[in-house]
Design a protein around this motif. Structure first.
Motif, PDB file in Angstrom:
ATOM      1  N   ALA A   1       0.839  -1.209   0.000  1.00  0.00           N
ATOM      2  CA  ALA A   1       0.000   0.000   0.000  1.00  0.00           C
ATOM      3  C   ALA A   1       0.872   1.257   0.000  1.00  0.00           C
ATOM      4  O   ALA A   1       0.585   2.226  -0.713  1.00  0.00           O
ATOM      5  CB  ALA A   1      -0.918  -0.008   1.224  1.00  0.00           C
ATOM      6  N   PHE A   2       1.942   1.228   0.779  1.00  0.00           N
ATOM      7  CA  PHE A   2       2.880   2.349   0.898  1.00  0.00           C
ATOM      8  C   PHE A   2       3.446   2.692  -0.481  1.00  0.00           C
ATOM      9  O   PHE A   2       3.507   3.868  -0.868  1.00  0.00           O
ATOM     10  CB  PHE A   2       3.995   1.930   1.857  1.00  0.00           C
ATOM     11  CG  PHE A   2       4.809   3.053   2.453  1.00  0.00           C
ATOM     12  CD1 PHE A   2       5.019   4.260   1.793  1.00  0.00           C
ATOM     13  CD2 PHE A   2       5.410   2.869   3.693  1.00  0.00           C
ATOM     14  CE1 PHE A   2       5.792   5.264   2.360  1.00  0.00           C
ATOM     15  CE2 PHE A   2       6.196   3.862   4.275  1.00  0.00           C
ATOM     16  CZ  PHE A   2       6.381   5.058   3.604  1.00  0.00           C
ATOM     17  N   ARG A   3       3.838   1.684  -1.238  1.00  0.00           N
ATOM     18  CA  ARG A   3       4.443   1.923  -2.554  1.00  0.00           C
ATOM     19  C   ARG A   3       3.456   2.600  -3.502  1.00  0.00           C
ATOM     20  O   ARG A   3       3.856   3.409  -4.345  1.00  0.00           O
ATOM     21  CB  ARG A   3       4.977   0.624  -3.152  1.00  0.00           C
ATOM     22  CG  ARG A   3       6.173   0.092  -2.355  1.00  0.00           C
ATOM     23  CD  ARG A   3       6.900  -1.000  -3.075  1.00  0.00           C
ATOM     24  NE  ARG A   3       7.675  -0.448  -4.186  1.00  0.00           N
ATOM     25  CZ  ARG A   3       8.159  -1.173  -5.178  1.00  0.00           C
ATOM     26  NH1 ARG A   3       7.956  -2.469  -5.224  1.00  0.00           N
ATOM     27  NH2 ARG A   3       8.865  -0.607  -6.131  1.00  0.00           N
ATOM     28  N   ASN A   4       2.170   2.302  -3.359  1.00  0.00           N
ATOM     29  CA  ASN A   4       1.164   2.958  -4.196  1.00  0.00           C
ATOM     30  C   ASN A   4       1.145   4.462  -3.942  1.00  0.00           C
ATOM     31  O   ASN A   4       1.042   5.256  -4.880  1.00  0.00           O
ATOM     32  CB  ASN A   4      -0.227   2.364  -3.946  1.00  0.00           C
ATOM     33  CG  ASN A   4      -0.338   0.940  -4.452  1.00  0.00           C
ATOM     34  OD1 ASN A   4       0.373   0.539  -5.376  1.00  0.00           O
ATOM     35  ND2 ASN A   4      -1.202   0.166  -3.840  1.00  0.00           N
ATOM     36  N   TYR A   5       1.268   4.867  -2.673  1.00  0.00           N
ATOM     37  CA  TYR A   5       1.297   6.293  -2.345  1.00  0.00           C
ATOM     38  C   TYR A   5       2.580   6.948  -2.859  1.00  0.00           C
ATOM     39  O   TYR A   5       2.576   8.127  -3.224  1.00  0.00           O
ATOM     40  CB  TYR A   5       1.133   6.525  -0.847  1.00  0.00           C
ATOM     41  CG  TYR A   5      -0.290   6.314  -0.390  1.00  0.00           C
ATOM     42  CD1 TYR A   5      -1.291   7.224  -0.736  1.00  0.00           C
ATOM     43  CD2 TYR A   5      -0.644   5.211   0.376  1.00  0.00           C
ATOM     44  CE1 TYR A   5      -2.605   7.039  -0.327  1.00  0.00           C
ATOM     45  CE2 TYR A   5      -1.961   5.020   0.786  1.00  0.00           C
ATOM     46  CZ  TYR A   5      -2.928   5.927   0.429  1.00  0.00           C
ATOM     47  OH  TYR A   5      -4.228   5.745   0.821  1.00  0.00           O
TER      48      TYR A   5
ATOM     49  N   CYS B   1       1.795   8.592   2.295  1.00  0.00           N
ATOM     50  CA  CYS B   1       3.068   7.964   2.674  1.00  0.00           C
ATOM     51  C   CYS B   1       3.280   8.017   4.182  1.00  0.00           C
ATOM     52  O   CYS B   1       3.697   7.025   4.794  1.00  0.00           O
ATOM     53  CB  CYS B   1       4.244   8.632   1.958  1.00  0.00           C
ATOM     54  SG  CYS B   1       4.379   8.202   0.210  1.00  0.00           S
ATOM     55  N   VAL B   2       2.981   9.165   4.789  1.00  0.00           N
ATOM     56  CA  VAL B   2       3.165   9.322   6.237  1.00  0.00           C
ATOM     57  C   VAL B   2       2.212   8.379   6.979  1.00  0.00           C
ATOM     58  O   VAL B   2       2.610   7.716   7.947  1.00  0.00           O
ATOM     59  CB  VAL B   2       2.967  10.798   6.669  1.00  0.00           C
ATOM     60  CG1 VAL B   2       2.899  10.927   8.188  1.00  0.00           C
ATOM     61  CG2 VAL B   2       4.098  11.659   6.113  1.00  0.00           C
ATOM     62  N   ARG B   3       0.953   8.289   6.515  1.00  0.00           N
ATOM     63  CA  ARG B   3      -0.005   7.352   7.137  1.00  0.00           C
ATOM     64  C   ARG B   3       0.483   5.913   6.992  1.00  0.00           C
ATOM     65  O   ARG B   3       0.406   5.125   7.935  1.00  0.00           O
ATOM     66  CB  ARG B   3      -1.399   7.493   6.505  1.00  0.00           C
ATOM     67  CG  ARG B   3      -2.230   8.616   7.079  1.00  0.00           C
ATOM     68  CD  ARG B   3      -3.699   8.481   6.735  1.00  0.00           C
ATOM     69  NE  ARG B   3      -3.961   8.151   5.343  1.00  0.00           N
ATOM     70  CZ  ARG B   3      -4.063   9.034   4.348  1.00  0.00           C
ATOM     71  NH1 ARG B   3      -3.917  10.324   4.598  1.00  0.00           N
ATOM     72  NH2 ARG B   3      -4.313   8.639   3.117  1.00  0.00           N
ATOM     73  N   CYS B   4       0.989   5.572   5.817  1.00  0.00           N
ATOM     74  CA  CYS B   4       1.486   4.216   5.587  1.00  0.00           C
ATOM     75  C   CYS B   4       2.714   3.915   6.433  1.00  0.00           C
ATOM     76  O   CYS B   4       2.871   2.790   6.910  1.00  0.00           O
ATOM     77  CB  CYS B   4       1.782   3.977   4.110  1.00  0.00           C
ATOM     78  SG  CYS B   4       0.306   3.537   3.190  1.00  0.00           S
ATOM     79  N   LEU B   5       3.566   4.916   6.629  1.00  0.00           N
ATOM     80  CA  LEU B   5       4.729   4.710   7.493  1.00  0.00           C
ATOM     81  C   LEU B   5       4.251   4.341   8.900  1.00  0.00           C
ATOM     82  O   LEU B   5       4.794   3.428   9.523  1.00  0.00           O
ATOM     83  CB  LEU B   5       5.626   5.953   7.531  1.00  0.00           C
ATOM     84  CG  LEU B   5       6.830   5.855   8.480  1.00  0.00           C
ATOM     85  CD1 LEU B   5       7.734   4.678   8.118  1.00  0.00           C
ATOM     86  CD2 LEU B   5       7.616   7.163   8.479  1.00  0.00           C
ATOM     87  N   GLN B   6       3.230   5.032   9.395  1.00  0.00           N
ATOM     88  CA  GLN B   6       2.682   4.715  10.722  1.00  0.00           C
ATOM     89  C   GLN B   6       2.124   3.292  10.745  1.00  0.00           C
ATOM     90  O   GLN B   6       2.345   2.549  11.701  1.00  0.00           O
ATOM     91  CB  GLN B   6       1.598   5.724  11.132  1.00  0.00           C
ATOM     92  CG  GLN B   6       2.114   7.133  11.335  1.00  0.00           C
ATOM     93  CD  GLN B   6       3.373   7.196  12.195  1.00  0.00           C
ATOM     94  OE1 GLN B   6       3.435   6.635  13.272  1.00  0.00           O
ATOM     95  NE2 GLN B   6       4.408   7.863  11.687  1.00  0.00           N
TER      96      GLN B   6
END
Length: 168
Positions: free
Chosen positions: A116-120, A129-134
């Motif tokens: 999911a992170f890579r999609n952002y 990206c920041v939400r996915c990092l969390q």
């Protein structure tokens, strides 16, 4: 030996076997829950199959390296996302690396969060990206805690004189 000594020895032996079988049961139940809750996938089983008498700490060593690498990657990702101008190629490369190392030990939920992170990253969406990092940090901390518990159970089984059961 006197009869009372032998009876005491048998009682102590049975108690030790009860402790081992109880710990082995806990180990199997806990491991099963890690698969059922999606923390681990079949890759973790493959890792366990590579462990043998000649390398009894193989899984713990591989997972410990994963933990060390993950801490560095998470710090590098946080730093990269705090830059005034975010280098999405760099962030994506770090997430790709994290996804690969997660896959290699079977940390399924971490790997999925990386997807999911890579999609952002592709969308150049800094908030996403920041939400996915969390989310990645959260899933990483969960699997780390679960694996630490699993390894402690393994050590208790071995310390009690038992052998660690394998998931079929």
């Amino acid at each position: 030996y006197s009869l009372p000594d032998l009876q005491e020895f048998v009682r102590a032996s049975k108690a030790a076997m009860d402790v081992v079988s109880q710990l082995q049961g806990q180990f199997l139940d806990f491991t099963t829950s890690l698969y059922n809750e999606g923390f681990l996938d079949d890759q973790f089983v493959q890792l366990q199959k590579l462990q043998d008498e000649s390398n009894p700490d193989f899984v713990i060593e591989v997972v410990s390296l994963f933990f060390e690498d993950s801490e560095k990657l998470l710090n590098n990702l946080a730093t990269a996302l705090q830059q005034h101008i975010v280098d999405y190629k760099q962030v994506d490369a770090l997430v790709h690396q994290f996804k690969g190392s997660s896959s290699s030990i079977g940390a399924q939920r971490v790997k999925n969060a990386c997807v999911a992170f890579r999609n952002y990253c592709e969308e150049k969406n800094v908030e996403g990206c920041v939400r996915c990092l969390q989310l990645v940090k959260h899933e990483y901390n969960l699997v780390k805690s679960r694996l630490d518990t699993l390894f402690k159970l393994e050590q208790q089984i071995l310390a009690a004189g038992g052998s660690v059961p394998m998931i079929a």
